[in-house]
Each structure stands twice: as structure tokens, then as C-alpha cells.
Design an enzyme around this catalytic site. Structure first.
Site, PDB file in Angstrom:
ATOM      1  N   CYS A   2       1.101  -1.121   0.018  1.00  0.00           N
ATOM      2  CA  CYS A   2       0.004  -0.238  -0.081  1.00  0.00           C
ATOM      3  C   CYS A   2       0.711   1.042  -0.098  1.00  0.00           C
ATOM      4  O   CYS A   2       1.890   1.321  -0.002  1.00  0.00           O
ATOM      5  CB  CYS A   2      -0.689   0.032   1.511  1.00  0.00           C
ATOM      6  SG  CYS A   2      -2.005  -1.530   1.201  1.00  0.00           S
ATOM      7  N   GLY A  99       1.103  -2.853   5.437  1.00  0.00           N
ATOM      8  CA  GLY A  99       2.503  -4.303   5.575  1.00  0.00           C
ATOM      9  C   GLY A  99       0.559  -5.277   6.090  1.00  0.00           C
ATOM     10  O   GLY A  99      -0.359  -4.895   6.163  1.00  0.00           O
ATOM     11  N   GLU A 476       8.638 -14.719 -19.234  1.00  0.00           N
ATOM     12  CA  GLU A 476       8.604 -13.502 -19.489  1.00  0.00           C
ATOM     13  C   GLU A 476       7.331 -12.841 -20.614  1.00  0.00           C
ATOM     14  O   GLU A 476       6.702 -11.573 -20.109  1.00  0.00           O
ATOM     15  CB  GLU A 476      10.213 -12.583 -19.063  1.00  0.00           C
ATOM     16  CG  GLU A 476       9.590 -11.466 -19.091  1.00  0.00           C
ATOM     17  CD  GLU A 476       9.433 -11.079 -17.952  1.00  0.00           C
ATOM     18  OE1 GLU A 476       8.911 -11.158 -16.908  1.00  0.00           O
ATOM     19  OE2 GLU A 476       9.249  -9.449 -17.355  1.00  0.00           O
ATOM     20  N   HIS A 499       1.831 -31.665 -25.806  1.00  0.00           N
ATOM     21  CA  HIS A 499       1.510 -33.512 -24.569  1.00  0.00           C
ATOM     22  C   HIS A 499       0.058 -32.746 -22.979  1.00  0.00           C
ATOM     23  O   HIS A 499       0.742 -32.551 -22.026  1.00  0.00           O
ATOM     24  CB  HIS A 499       3.076 -33.700 -23.877  1.00  0.00           C
ATOM     25  CG  HIS A 499       4.200 -33.666 -24.495  1.00  0.00           C
ATOM     26  ND1 HIS A 499       3.777 -35.406 -24.542  1.00  0.00           N
ATOM     27  CD2 HIS A 499       5.701 -33.681 -24.640  1.00  0.00           C
ATOM     28  CE1 HIS A 499       4.978 -35.749 -24.968  1.00  0.00           C
ATOM     29  NE2 HIS A 499       5.464 -34.848 -25.103  1.00  0.00           N
TER      30      HIS A 499
END
Ligand code: G6P
Length: 603
Positions: A2, A99, A476, A499
């Protein structure tokens, strides 16, 4: 996770300080936000669900206050809603928090038995009550906050206002970032300095478990023993242009275009003349017989590239691990292992926890980080900084390429230490390192990646395939596409698609194939044939010297021919641009994709 910003001033300041500060911090989360502003006639608290622009709509921009705190949230405990948005208030205390308070449930029960009533689902409201409860037994606020530090488990950065000291903000942090700023008339706090950079570039660190008191534009810092300490201010390296779009429509596009300069800067940081400079600029790697690359998200993908390059050039046993898995895997690590932690922010909770695990086991750690003085940088035995500068777009681009650059240099150093790189190879690498930024710049100006986008924008899903390094790059590329364009995509090792997953290929399904390795070219071409036979629309990126006109694809982009070490840095750029164009055509929120946050400081 945050974003927090706050100020105290000698004279009332405009509420815009908080609003603009929050906007600069939105990359940290943007599902709800709020402010608490101390005005002459009391405390104004406003909260909304959604982005800061929503807050702007309900707040009169002409209002002023002597101090205030504000918050932009990425939800962990409780859905995004006004009630769960910060600031939270409990009797005499108002605060914002970044947190997670891990013991909030047990504390909540205890506090409920004392009569506290909770309205939100957040851990923050519990922390607020803990501090309020302490303030009933003690008067000294520094002491109260130190005591709270013994009660609250987890990570936090708090900005706190007490009703009986209406013009003061207290700040405290543990395992979450918080920086202080000072100007002639005001003092500031924020999750990062970009939030108050237009007001001041003079900053001050707040260390773990210290308490700061901001009052009347001044700052006092108290150590763990509640003693007042002196802390010098210094100039932030951030400039205003670092946090502006500079004519680009998004930070993502701006940051992609910064890559040539960032790569040049990163290479130059470690190597001014020749590869021999690495002797001085990087730690001695001769005693290590194993590398473990650890990270999350794109940083993990950079680690995968480092792992492949290290295996090939330095012939060292290595693996790449997801931090969130590694830390709970009871890893087998010997004393000759170097654990390499890759992280843009240097604050990612799982990566940090994985590093602490290694340190507890007595294993050497090396951090590859972008943010100066971040937790990983501070705690690692060795730190190698990337030189990406401030990255604002939530989806990483330039920070990722600079990570790959540093890892490539690290591998070259190890290869040279092991006498595995001939002088001729060293010369080739040096020349390519020098020309790499220019090549990427030319590629960006001369290649039309946008034409790939039109085949993807309306697709239901897309697949990325490649072998070896191209597989790591495909991972990525696929992540970039899905995070900014919300299009479901998967990356597969080219030989693996058949597969099972090939069942999803039908007429028009986009398959983006990457071929940069001469040894693997024919193998990937066969895999391309397999998907073409099932109707796939193949968008091919291939090293120019490997291309022949007989290769069939719906679109083809030629990549500059480089050694695989440089290729690993350069080849991701078209993927990043492609993700940008697809997201733009699909009308997505490119810089702030839904549900994401740039820095993930929770597990
Ligand atoms: C978040 C970001 C990703 C990033 C990952 C790791 O998920 O959205 O772009 O790759 O965290 O972050 P780090 O700061 O450790 O590189």
C-alpha cells in the site's frame, strides 16, 4: 503493498499535497484510498473505493490543513471497500498502515473483551485499537509506539495521529518502507520519496523500529531506547522527470523506451573498460560451486535466465527457484552454495523470507536489487545494484532487463574465474556489450511490433513457445501480456505443448514463437509446424541470421544476431512492446492493471 503519505507544516497546506502524493504512490496499490486532514475545526476523513481520482471528485481542492495522512490500498485483509479503506480510527487514534499484522485475530479477541468494537475486516483496525489501548495506560507517544512494536507481529509502516496531539504525526516501521522528507516549511513521510518530490528532494531515512515525530514542519527521530537521535538529511537521487511520463501515453511505454539507456548504465556501472573490471566491481565467486537464483514474478524469470547462462558458460550447478516455494521446501544447501536473490524493490516478502532462511543456515547471499538501501540490499552478504532508476509502471520492463544484465555479467565473471571464457570469446562479449544498447534502440525504432498485436487483441488465449533460453524469455513475454492486457496466455517449452495443451489450439489461436538458438532452431520449427497443422496463427520472432524465406509464419520479426548472453537481454523488448499494444487495443489500464501491485510485501 500500500502507499502512505503524510505531512506537517508551519502554515496550512493544500490537500493537494496528499492527493498528488497518493497519485505518485498508486503503483503500490489502487483498490481504495483515503485521507485524514487536520483542519482548524477538526479532522476531515474521506475514503473511497477505487483510485485516487475518485477521492479527487469528492474533495474540495481548495481545503487546507496543518497536517494530514493518506493511503492508497492493495487489499489483503478484507475486500476493497470504503469501510476497509484507510485511514482507520479507533477512539483517540487515526492511522494508515502498509504491511500485515499477523497476530491480528488473537489481538482482536483480547481487545473485544476490553470493549472495542470493530467495523472493518482489516488487521489495521486492530493495530489502531492496540495503540489506542496503550494510550490509555501511558502518555508518552514514543513509548506507546515502542510498546506497540512488542505486541504487533508482522510487518508495518504506520503514520499515526492522536486526538490529543492534533498537529503531530508519528511514524514507525518494521519490514516495510517509509522515508521522511524535509523542506523549509514542512516535513513529510511516504512509502517512497516520489510522493513528496514536487515539494522537496531532501530526505531522511527512518530505520527499523525507530519512531519519528513530525510536528510543525520539523522531524524528531527516536531510537529503540526512546532516545532522541540525530539523523542527517540527504538529497534524493530521484528527479521529477523520473516520475513523469515525458510525453509518452503511459509509464510502461516510457520505461520500455528507457531500456537502451538503462542497459548502458547498468553495464557501465560494472564494466568501464573491459570484462576484467568485473574482478573489482563484483564479489569473488571462486569458492562457490553452486548458484541458486531466487525471486518472484519477473525477477524469477530473470533468475531462470541467469541459471541457464550460468550452466552454459560457467558450468556451475544451478537452479532457479520461486521464493514462495523455496522458503517452505526445506532446501538442501551446502556451504559452497551462493543464493542469489533477484528483486526490483528489494522488499518482496517471500524473497526476503527466503534470504533470511539462507542466512539462518549460514549460506552466503547475494542480492540483485534496484532500490538503494532496500531490505534485501541491507541484509545480503553481497549486493549488486541494477541501474534501472525509478520504475512506475506496475508491470516491470526496464528493471527486469537490468536484472538480466547484472546476472549475465555475474555469469561472465564466474566463467572467467573458472578459465572457461577464451580471450576471443571475451572480446566478442565486450564488443556486444558496448553495442547492445544501440542495437536495442535501433530495433525499437525500425521494427513494427504493433502488427503482432492485431492477431492477438481479440483472441481468447495465446501461447508462447521457445526452447532453452527462449523458453525462459517466453515465460516473461507471456506474463507481460497477461498482466497488462488481461488475456489468458501460457508459455510452454516448445517441445512440451503437444503433451496435452495442444488440444487448445484451433483455427486462429495465436502462438508466439521465439527462435534465437541455432542448435534448437530446427526443433522449434518442427513444433511450429505442429501447431500450424492445427490452424494456429504463428507470430514468429527469430534471430535474423537464422531466418530463411522458406520459414512460414503469419508474421515474422527479425531480431539482431547476438550471442545468447546479449540475446537474453534484447529479445524480451518486442514482447514488452507487444503486450503494450495489445493492452492499448483492448482499452486496459496499462500502468495499473487490476488486482496487481508493484511491490508485494505480503506472503
Ligand atoms: C510483483 C510485480 C512484478 C514483480 C514481482 C517481484 O508481482 O507486479 O512485476 O516481478 O512483484 O517483485 P520484485 O520487486 O521482488 O522484483
Amino acid at each position: 503493498m500500500c502507499g502512505i503519505v503524510g505531512f506537517t507544516a508551519r502554515q496550512p497546506m493544500s490537500v493537494r499535497v496528499l492527493i498528488d502524493g497518493l497519485k505518485a504512490l498508486e503503483y503500490r496499490g489502487y483498490d481504495s484510498c483515503g485521507i485524514a486532514l487536520k483542519q482548524k475545526d477538526g479532522l476531515l476523513v474521506q475514503k473511497v473505493k477505487g483510485k485516487v481520482s475518485g477521492l479527487e471528485e469528492i474533495i474540495d481542492p481548495s481545503i487546507t490543513g496543518i497536517c494530514g495522512i493518506a493511503h492508497t490500498r492493495w487489499a489483503t485483509h478484507g475486500e476493497p471497500s470504503v469501510i476497509n479503506a484507510h485511514p482507520h480510527q479507533m477512539e483517540h487514534v487515526t492511522l494508515v498502515h502498509n504491511g500485515i499484522i499477523e497476530n491480528s485475530e488473537e489481538l482482536k479477541q483480547e481487545l473485544q473483551s476490553k470493549g472495542y468494537v470493530f467495523h472493518s475486516q482489516t488487521d489495521t483496525e486492530v493495530a489502531c485499537a492496540v495503540i489506542d489501548d496503550l494510550s490509555k495506560a501511558y502518555t508518552d507517544k514514543i513509548d506507546i509506539l515502542h510498546k506497540a512494536g512488542f505486541i504487533l507481529k508482522g510487518s508495518y509502516a504506520f503514520a499515526i495521529m492522536f486526538d490529543d496531539e492534533p498537529n503531530t504525526i508519528y511514524a514507525v516501521r518494521k519490514d516495510s518502507p517509509l522515508i521522511l522528507g524535509i523542506s523549509d516549511n514542512a516535513s513529510y513521510l511516504a512509502s517512497d520519496a516520489s510522493a513528496f518530490l514536487s515539494e522537496t528532494s531532501l530526505i531522511m531515512d527512518l530505520e527499523e523500529n525507530e519512531v519519528a515525530r513530525l510536528y510543525n514542519g520539523e522531524i524528531e527521530i527516536y531510537d529503540i531506547n526512546c532516545a532522541l537521535i540525530h539523523r542527517s538529511a540527504y538529497k534524493s537521487t530521484l528527479s521529477l522527470s523520473d516520475i513523469q511520463k515525458d510525453g509518452y501515453d503511459t509509464f510502461l511505454l516510457k520505461e520500455i523506451h528507457e531500456e537502451p539507456a538503462v542497459i548502458k548504465k547498468t553495464i557501465h556501472h560494472y564494466l568501464q573498460q573491459s570484462l576484467l573490471d568485473l574482478e573489482q566491481t563484483m564479489p569473488d565467486l571462486s569458492s562457490y560451486n553452486r548458484f541458486v537464483f531466487i525471486g518472484c514474478g519477473s525477477a524469477m524469470h530473470a533468475g531462470m535466465i541467469g541459471c541457464r547462462l550460468a550452466g552454459k558458460y560457467a558450468r556451475i550447478l544451478c537452479s532457479a527457484e520461486l521464493a514462495s516455494e523455496f522458503r517452505y521446501s526445506d532446501p538442501i544447501l551446502s556451504a559452497d552454495t551462493l543464493c542469489i536473490f533477484v528483486s526490483q524493490s528489494g522488499e518482496t516478502a517471500d524473497t526476503l523470507a527466503a534470504m533470511r532462511l539462507c542466512k539462518d543456515k549460514g549460506i552466503d547471499t547475494l542480492a540483485v536489487v534496484n532500490v538503494l538501501g532496500s531490505s534485501l540490499a541491507k541484509e545480503a552478504k553481497f549486493t549488486l545494484y541494477t541501474q534501472a532508476g525509478k520504475e512506475i509502471s506496475v508491470a516491470t520492463t526496464k528493471a527486469y532487463t537490468s536484472q538480466v544484465c547484472v546476472l549475465a555479467l555475474l555469469v561472465l565473471k564466474k566463467a572467467m574465474q573458472e578459465n572457461l571464457l577464451s580471450i576471443e570469446q571475451q572480446n566478442i562479449m565486450e564488443n556486444q556489450l558496448k553495442t547492445l544498447p544501440l542495437l536495442i534502440r535501433d530495433f525499437m525504432s525500425n521494427t513494427n511490433v504493433e502488427r503482432f498485436a492485431k492477431h492477438i487483441e481479440n483472441a481468447e488465449h495465446a501461447f508462447f513457445i521457445g526452447r532453452g533460453l527462449d523458453y525462459a524469455l517466453s515465460l516473461e513475454g507471456s506474463l507481460k501480456l497477461k498482466e497488462v492486457s488481461y488475456l489468458q496466455s501460457e508459455a510452454y517449452a516448445a517441445g512440451e505443448l503437444k503433451h496435452g495443451t495442444i488440444a487448445l489450439i484451433e483455427k486462429g489461436t495465436p502462438v508466439i514463437a521465439l527462435i534465437t538458438d541455432p542448435m534448437l532452431k530446427d526443433k522449434t520449427l518442427s513444433n511450429i509446424k505442429e501447431v500450424q497443422a492445427r490452424g494456429a496463427c504463428v507470430l514468429l520472432m527469430i534471430r535474423e541470421d537464422l531466418y530463411t524465406p522458406s520459414i512460414e509464419a503469419d508474421e515474422t520479426i527479425l531480431l539482431p544476431a547476438l550471442s545468447d548472453i546479449m540475446q537474453a537481454v534484447a529479445s524480451v523488448v518486442p514482447y514488452q512492446l507487444m503486450a503494450y499494444y495489445v493492452a492499448k487495443k483492448r482499452g486496459c489500464s496499462i500502468d495499473q492493471p487490476r488486482n496487481l501491485a508493484k511491490s508485494v510485501t505480503v506472503e
